[in-house]
Design an enzyme around this catalytic site. Structure first.
Site, mmCIF file in Angstrom:
data_model
loop_
_atom_site.group_PDB
_atom_site.id
_atom_site.type_symbol
_atom_site.label_atom_id
_atom_site.label_comp_id
_atom_site.label_asym_id
_atom_site.label_seq_id
_atom_site.Cartn_x
_atom_site.Cartn_y
_atom_site.Cartn_z
ATOM 1 N N LEU A 153 44.482 41.213 37.566
ATOM 2 C CA LEU A 153 42.960 41.170 37.509
ATOM 3 C C LEU A 153 42.510 41.561 38.728
ATOM 4 C CD1 LEU A 153 40.825 40.701 35.245
ATOM 5 C CD2 LEU A 153 40.701 38.354 36.308
ATOM 6 N N GLY A 154 42.706 43.011 39.209
ATOM 7 C CA GLY A 154 42.137 43.341 40.460
ATOM 8 C C GLY A 154 41.046 44.301 40.100
ATOM 9 N N ILE A 156 40.776 47.461 38.611
ATOM 10 C CA ILE A 156 40.676 47.808 37.559
ATOM 11 C C ILE A 156 40.675 46.986 36.298
ATOM 12 C CG2 ILE A 156 41.792 49.135 35.640
ATOM 13 C CD1 ILE A 156 43.223 50.881 38.220
ATOM 14 N N SER A 175 47.256 36.814 37.540
ATOM 15 C CA SER A 175 47.291 37.677 38.504
ATOM 16 C C SER A 175 48.211 36.941 39.717
ATOM 17 C CB SER A 175 46.018 37.703 39.158
ATOM 18 O OG SER A 175 45.453 38.834 38.733
ATOM 19 N N ARG A 176 48.326 37.320 41.033
ATOM 20 C CA ARG A 176 49.099 36.528 41.893
ATOM 21 C C ARG A 176 48.296 35.234 42.149
ATOM 22 N NH1 ARG A 176 49.944 41.093 46.156
ATOM 23 N NH2 ARG A 176 47.812 41.364 45.840
ATOM 24 N N ILE A 230 48.411 51.056 31.517
ATOM 25 C CA ILE A 230 47.818 52.051 32.427
ATOM 26 C C ILE A 230 48.081 51.890 33.861
ATOM 27 C CG2 ILE A 230 46.154 52.309 30.740
ATOM 28 C CD1 ILE A 230 44.493 50.347 32.899
ATOM 29 N N ARG A 232 51.723 51.488 36.169
ATOM 30 C CA ARG A 232 52.660 52.328 36.392
ATOM 31 C C ARG A 232 53.908 52.070 35.695
ATOM 32 N NH1 ARG A 232 49.677 55.040 38.850
ATOM 33 N NH2 ARG A 232 49.448 55.559 40.971
ATOM 34 N N ASP A 256 50.072 55.242 29.219
ATOM 35 C CA ASP A 256 49.655 56.354 29.955
ATOM 36 C C ASP A 256 50.511 56.765 31.031
ATOM 37 O OD1 ASP A 256 47.396 58.223 30.650
ATOM 38 O OD2 ASP A 256 47.136 56.786 32.415
ATOM 39 N N GLU A 261 58.173 60.178 34.838
ATOM 40 C CA GLU A 261 57.269 61.050 34.407
ATOM 41 C C GLU A 261 57.692 62.460 34.930
ATOM 42 O OE1 GLU A 261 53.354 59.807 35.846
ATOM 43 O OE2 GLU A 261 53.606 57.785 34.664
ATOM 44 N N HIS A 279 49.419 60.431 31.699
ATOM 45 C CA HIS A 279 48.846 59.742 32.886
ATOM 46 C C HIS A 279 47.502 60.440 33.146
ATOM 47 C CE1 HIS A 279 50.340 57.968 37.157
ATOM 48 N NE2 HIS A 279 49.091 57.998 36.799
HETATM 49 P P1 NAP Z 1 44.240 46.133 42.961
HETATM 50 O O1 NAP Z 1 42.771 45.954 43.044
HETATM 51 O O2 NAP Z 1 45.107 46.168 44.034
HETATM 52 O O3 NAP Z 1 44.633 44.847 41.822
HETATM 53 C C1 NAP Z 1 46.090 44.765 41.526
HETATM 54 C C2 NAP Z 1 45.952 43.347 40.725
HETATM 55 O O4 NAP Z 1 47.406 43.001 40.322
HETATM 56 C C3 NAP Z 1 45.240 42.198 41.500
HETATM 57 O O5 NAP Z 1 44.710 41.287 40.739
HETATM 58 C C4 NAP Z 1 46.818 41.390 41.744
HETATM 59 O O6 NAP Z 1 46.847 40.006 41.794
HETATM 60 C C5 NAP Z 1 47.728 41.873 40.686
HETATM 61 N N1 NAP Z 1 49.229 41.701 41.108
HETATM 62 C C6 NAP Z 1 49.837 42.231 42.138
HETATM 63 N N2 NAP Z 1 51.234 41.781 42.309
HETATM 64 C C7 NAP Z 1 51.195 41.101 41.172
HETATM 65 C C8 NAP Z 1 52.184 40.177 40.786
HETATM 66 N N3 NAP Z 1 53.566 40.254 41.466
HETATM 67 N N4 NAP Z 1 52.010 39.412 39.643
HETATM 68 C C9 NAP Z 1 50.922 39.406 38.849
HETATM 69 N N5 NAP Z 1 49.907 40.317 39.409
HETATM 70 C C10 NAP Z 1 49.907 40.849 40.663
HETATM 71 O O7 NAP Z 1 44.716 47.251 41.993
HETATM 72 P P2 NAP Z 1 43.905 48.264 41.216
HETATM 73 O O8 NAP Z 1 43.188 49.232 41.780
HETATM 74 O O9 NAP Z 1 43.393 47.492 40.166
HETATM 75 O O10 NAP Z 1 45.054 49.283 40.430
HETATM 76 C C11 NAP Z 1 46.222 48.641 39.777
HETATM 77 C C12 NAP Z 1 47.241 49.900 39.429
HETATM 78 O O11 NAP Z 1 46.887 50.511 38.786
HETATM 79 C C13 NAP Z 1 47.493 50.782 40.851
HETATM 80 O O12 NAP Z 1 48.280 50.223 41.882
HETATM 81 C C14 NAP Z 1 47.971 51.864 40.119
HETATM 82 O O13 NAP Z 1 49.421 51.850 40.065
HETATM 83 C C15 NAP Z 1 47.539 51.824 38.668
HETATM 84 N N6 NAP Z 1 46.690 53.162 38.205
HETATM 85 C C16 NAP Z 1 46.964 53.689 37.097
HETATM 86 C C17 NAP Z 1 46.127 54.896 37.068
HETATM 87 C C18 NAP Z 1 46.465 55.679 35.867
HETATM 88 O O14 NAP Z 1 46.120 56.902 35.970
HETATM 89 N N7 NAP Z 1 47.199 55.305 34.725
HETATM 90 C C19 NAP Z 1 44.998 55.108 37.660
HETATM 91 C C20 NAP Z 1 44.396 54.103 38.828
HETATM 92 C C21 NAP Z 1 45.566 53.106 38.955
HETATM 93 P P3 NAP Z 1 45.935 39.518 43.062
HETATM 94 O O15 NAP Z 1 44.457 39.463 42.379
HETATM 95 O O16 NAP Z 1 46.006 37.870 42.766
HETATM 96 O O17 NAP Z 1 45.735 39.762 44.528
#
Ligand code: NAP
Length: 320
Positions: A153-154, A156, A175-176, A230, A232, A256, A261, A279
């Site tokens: 829950l970051g 996105i 989430s962490r 959505i 990785r 996605d 890929e 993607h």
């Molecule tokens: P973000 O703001 O860093 O949020 C990541 C979330 O994941 C946070 O809530 C974090 O927890 C949680 N998390 C991290 N490690 C974890 C673990 N080991 N166990 C449980 N939860 C964990 O990232 P974002 O901007 O939302 O983006 C997330 C990912 O989406 C990107 O890193 C990217 O790989 C992917 N993405 C894909 C596309 C696509 O085209 N399909 C586009 C954009 C992004 P905390 O809140 O506790 O820190």
């Protein structure tokens, strides 16, 4: 004043490329690992900033640029960058997560609706003439009242939760860290999966999240459960997913992103319960332009030219 020297490793829209070239001395990174090493051996010492998209930037790559101050990434995910090594050097990392979050969340909503309402299958069914022949399409599944779990829950995930609530779903998450939010928290993927009908992956790819969605988590999701990725590809154990689908241990999936890929396993391509997109979560003209603007603006601000940052391209410096 000489223009700052930027290693350019992101392909941007043409107008943005021109903007970048007007403000900085650009050194386009060649393709191929050997060519890149030779290029960095020659030019690394004068590089001050870098644009990034998919290039793998490890500690050795960073070490070849001793004067690097900032990496401005076109992507949200930083799994191709050794973030710890960059941070240890005090290198600023700017990424585009906040610029693309709404777009990615919108695709997740589209996949959730397509998956539960059988939109892709219904389209094929009509085109094949079954409606005209008097056939009856099976009823689909409602998102209204559905329990949906967001894993991560970051930026996105937080954009996604209210969108799903607006469709009538109830939100749970893992989430962490636990958030002060009115969504049910579960400490890990398996317990989240047991509590929901649909699991949507929004976490980064890290050593901890690689294959975090394994056969146990898919088993916990259950035969009526859906998976949407959505995040990785390698967050999901793709072999375990294929097996779970083949044995009807989950109801369906929308993906996605993939482990390797652009190669997608034939078993997924052949399965009508799986929706596949290449993607494209951030791939709209508008959002890709905003991401490109952000790449340029982060560098422009860092190198002290804030007067030419566009008014609409809000830069959050050093987001990470
Ligand atoms: P973000 O703001 O860093 O949020 C990541 C979330 O994941 C946070 O809530 C974090 O927890 C949680 N998390 C991290 N490690 C974890 C673990 N080991 N166990 C449980 N939860 C964990 O990232 P974002 O901007 O939302 O983006 C997330 C990912 O989406 C990107 O890193 C990217 O790989 C992917 N993405 C894909 C596309 C696509 O085209 N399909 C586009 C954009 C992004 P905390 O809140 O506790 O820190």
């Amino acid at each position: 004043m000489p223009k700052p020297v930027i290693l350019h490793a992101a392909k941007l829209p043409a107008a943005t490329e021109a903007e970048l070239a007007a403000r900085f001395t650009l050194l386009p990174l060649p393709e191929g690992r050997d060519q890149q090493s030779a290029f960095l051996a020659l030019h690394g010492p004068r590089i001050e900033g870098m644009t990034l998209r998919k290039t793998r930037v490890d500690a050795e790559f960073l070490a070849a640029m001793p004067g690097l101050q900032i990496i401005s990434s076109y992507s949200a995910g930083l799994d191709n960058l050794d973030v710890a090594a960059a941070r240890a050097r005090g290198i600023i990392i700017a990424n585009s997560a906040h610029v693309l979050a709404a777009e990615v969340a919108n695709l997740a909503v589209g996949l959730a609706l397509s998956l539960t309402r059988n939109i892709v299958q219904a389209d094929g069914w009509l085109r094949q003439g079954h409606w005209a022949d008097g056939g009856a399409l099976a009823l689909s599944r409602s998102l209204v009242g559905m329990d949906i779990g967001i894993f991560g829950l970051g930026t996105i995930g937080m954009a996604l939760a209210p969108r799903l609530q607006a469709l009538g779903a109830r939100i749970a998450y893992s989430s962490r860290s636990r958030k002060d939010l009115p969504y049910a928290f579960h400490p890990d993927a398996q317990r989240l999966a047991s509590a929901v009908d649909m699991l949507i992956l929004c976490c980064p790819l890290t050593p901890e999240t690689r294959h975090v969605i394994d056969d146990k988590v898919l088993g916990a999701l259950g035969p009526a459960g859906y998976l949407i990725n959505i995040a990785r590809g390698p967050v999901v154990d793709e072999a375990a997913l294929i097996e779970a689908l083949q044995n009807n241990r989950i109801a369906g999936a929308a993906l996605d992103v993939f482990a390797d890929e652009p190669r997608v396993p034939a078993a997924l391509i052949a399965d009508p319960r799986v929706i596949l997109t290449p993607h494209i979560a951030s791939a709209t003209t508008q959002t890709r332009q905003a991401m490109a603007d952000h790449v340029v603006d982060a560098l422009t601000r860092h190198f002290g030219q804030p007067d030419i940052i566009r008014k609409t391209g809000a830069v959050q410096p050093a987001e990470r």
